[in-house]
Design a protein around this motif. Structure first.
Motif, mmCIF file in Angstrom:
data_model
loop_
_atom_site.group_PDB
_atom_site.id
_atom_site.type_symbol
_atom_site.label_atom_id
_atom_site.label_comp_id
_atom_site.label_asym_id
_atom_site.label_seq_id
_atom_site.Cartn_x
_atom_site.Cartn_y
_atom_site.Cartn_z
ATOM 1 N N ALA A 140 0.730 -1.101 0.115
ATOM 2 C CA ALA A 140 0.088 -0.097 0.072
ATOM 3 C C ALA A 140 0.718 1.251 -0.061
ATOM 4 C CB ALA A 140 -0.989 0.037 1.247
ATOM 5 N N LEU A 141 1.938 1.240 0.724
ATOM 6 C CA LEU A 141 2.792 2.521 0.681
ATOM 7 C C LEU A 141 3.260 2.929 -0.559
ATOM 8 C CD1 LEU A 141 4.992 1.967 3.901
ATOM 9 C CD2 LEU A 141 2.924 3.608 3.545
ATOM 10 N N THR A 142 3.413 2.103 -1.721
ATOM 11 C CA THR A 142 3.962 2.367 -2.854
ATOM 12 C C THR A 142 2.794 3.021 -3.804
ATOM 13 O OG1 THR A 142 3.205 0.310 -3.889
ATOM 14 C CG2 THR A 142 5.507 0.521 -3.083
ATOM 15 N N LYS A 143 1.802 3.173 -3.136
ATOM 16 C CA LYS A 143 0.424 3.571 -3.910
ATOM 17 C C LYS A 143 0.025 4.888 -3.212
ATOM 18 C CE LYS A 143 0.499 0.535 -6.894
ATOM 19 N NZ LYS A 143 0.864 0.780 -8.044
ATOM 20 N N LEU A 144 0.580 5.386 -2.028
ATOM 21 C CA LEU A 144 0.054 6.288 -1.269
ATOM 22 C C LEU A 144 0.965 7.643 -1.015
ATOM 23 C CD1 LEU A 144 -1.373 4.665 1.929
ATOM 24 C CD2 LEU A 144 -2.604 5.607 0.014
ATOM 25 N N SER A 145 0.583 8.912 -1.471
ATOM 26 C CA SER A 145 1.370 9.953 -1.260
ATOM 27 C C SER A 145 0.272 11.055 -0.349
ATOM 28 C CB SER A 145 1.506 10.789 -2.622
ATOM 29 O OG SER A 145 2.312 9.757 -3.355
ATOM 30 N N PHE A 146 1.161 11.709 0.478
ATOM 31 C CA PHE A 146 0.192 12.818 1.324
ATOM 32 C C PHE A 146 0.749 14.039 0.759
ATOM 33 C CE2 PHE A 146 1.178 8.650 3.358
ATOM 34 C CZ PHE A 146 -0.260 8.409 4.032
ATOM 35 N N ARG A 147 -0.235 14.802 0.571
ATOM 36 C CA ARG A 147 0.086 16.265 0.025
ATOM 37 C C ARG A 147 -0.309 17.329 1.034
ATOM 38 N NH1 ARG A 147 -3.008 17.827 -5.213
ATOM 39 N NH2 ARG A 147 -1.461 16.488 -6.301
ATOM 40 N N ASN A 148 0.856 18.305 0.969
ATOM 41 C CA ASN A 148 0.289 19.417 2.088
ATOM 42 C C ASN A 148 -0.028 19.297 3.458
ATOM 43 O OD1 ASN A 148 0.826 21.165 -0.259
ATOM 44 N ND2 ASN A 148 -1.315 21.039 -0.954
ATOM 45 N N CYS A 149 0.925 18.554 3.840
ATOM 46 C CA CYS A 149 0.563 17.956 5.215
ATOM 47 C C CYS A 149 1.632 19.123 6.313
ATOM 48 C CB CYS A 149 1.163 16.812 5.702
ATOM 49 S SG CYS A 149 0.082 15.347 4.978
ATOM 50 N N THR A 150 0.655 19.595 7.474
ATOM 51 C CA THR A 150 1.588 20.244 8.344
ATOM 52 C C THR A 150 2.371 19.174 8.945
ATOM 53 O OG1 THR A 150 -0.114 19.923 9.890
ATOM 54 C CG2 THR A 150 -0.342 21.892 8.543
ATOM 55 N N ARG A 151 3.315 19.758 9.872
ATOM 56 C CA ARG A 151 4.047 18.995 10.743
ATOM 57 C C ARG A 151 3.422 18.241 11.715
ATOM 58 N NH1 ARG A 151 8.042 15.903 11.002
ATOM 59 N NH2 ARG A 151 9.365 16.057 12.543
ATOM 60 N N PRO A 152 2.278 18.807 12.156
ATOM 61 C CA PRO A 152 1.404 17.967 13.248
ATOM 62 C C PRO A 152 0.630 16.802 12.607
ATOM 63 C CG PRO A 152 1.143 20.295 13.958
ATOM 64 C CD PRO A 152 1.888 20.144 12.466
ATOM 65 N N THR A 153 0.365 17.246 11.209
ATOM 66 C CA THR A 153 -0.390 16.050 10.821
ATOM 67 C C THR A 153 0.439 14.951 10.155
ATOM 68 O OG1 THR A 153 -2.072 17.566 9.758
ATOM 69 C CG2 THR A 153 -1.751 15.632 8.594
ATOM 70 N N GLU A 154 1.578 15.282 9.759
ATOM 71 C CA GLU A 154 2.805 14.367 9.401
ATOM 72 C C GLU A 154 3.017 13.427 10.536
ATOM 73 O OE1 GLU A 154 7.299 14.176 8.133
ATOM 74 O OE2 GLU A 154 6.188 15.821 7.392
ATOM 75 N N MET A 155 3.005 14.132 11.871
ATOM 76 C CA MET A 155 3.496 13.266 12.914
ATOM 77 C C MET A 155 2.350 12.390 13.608
ATOM 78 S SD MET A 155 6.689 14.084 13.432
ATOM 79 C CE MET A 155 6.846 13.032 14.941
ATOM 80 N N ALA A 156 1.051 12.887 13.243
ATOM 81 C CA ALA A 156 -0.020 11.713 13.487
ATOM 82 C C ALA A 156 -0.011 10.650 12.309
ATOM 83 C CB ALA A 156 -1.283 12.590 13.309
#
Length: 166
Positions: A133-149
């Motif tokens: 699944a990781l090869t198919k997911l990208s996370f766009r425009n995350c703030t640092r708190p969102t990235e940490m979550a």
């Protein structure tokens, strides 16, 4: 899987997790190391850290400049950022089917200041347990708190996945 033939030993190369990055190999001559056990201790500690965080290592956090194919599925998270039931529904109705169909998925966090870990878990915990699944997911425009979550959910999902009976 490809094999190299030649005079030396046969080598088999497998593409396991395609991701952009850098790989470095270090060869230390035995004369340059005064205490080899210290080097091994550092290597073992690094391997342990990588194994512990391996799932979150493959997470791809990008901004608006990242290019995706036209057929990538873009899911906007702002409408469900504070809605646990909505996050569950988005996962069940769109995210999981897209992952299982092998689509490229962009989770777009534009306009989201932060996502609670419970919302991130509702969206992603089950998805992170799907091999590949990781090869198919990208996370766009995350703030640092969102990235940490998201990283917290990834690490937790990996631990849960490891404990599952076979």
């Amino acid at each position: 899987m490809a094999a190299e033939e030649g005079n030396g030993p046969r080598r088999i190369h497998r593409r396991i997790l395609p991701w952009r990055g850098t790989c470095a190999t270090v060869h230390l001559p035995d004369t340059a190391v005064s205490d080899f056990s210290d080097v091994l201790d550092v290597c073992h500690r690094l391997v342990h850290e990588l194994e512990r965080d391996a799932l979150s290592v493959g997470l791809e956090f990008v901004d608006d400049r990242a290019d995706f194919s036209d057929d990538a599925l873009v899911l906007h998270i702002a409408p469900v950022q504070n809605d646990l039931a909505g996050a569950h529904a988005l996962r069940a109705e769109k995210l999981l089917p897209a992952v299982r169909d092998g689509l490229q998925i962009v989770l777009d966090f534009t306009g989201v200041r932060f996502v609670l870990t419970s919302i991130a878990a509702a969206l992603l915990a089950e998805v992170f347990r799907i091999p590949g699944a990781l090869t198919k997911l990208s996370f766009r425009n995350c703030t640092r708190p969102t990235e940490m979550a998201i990283r917290t959910v990834a690490a937790s999902s990996r631990a849960t996945y490891r404990r599952r009976p076979e």
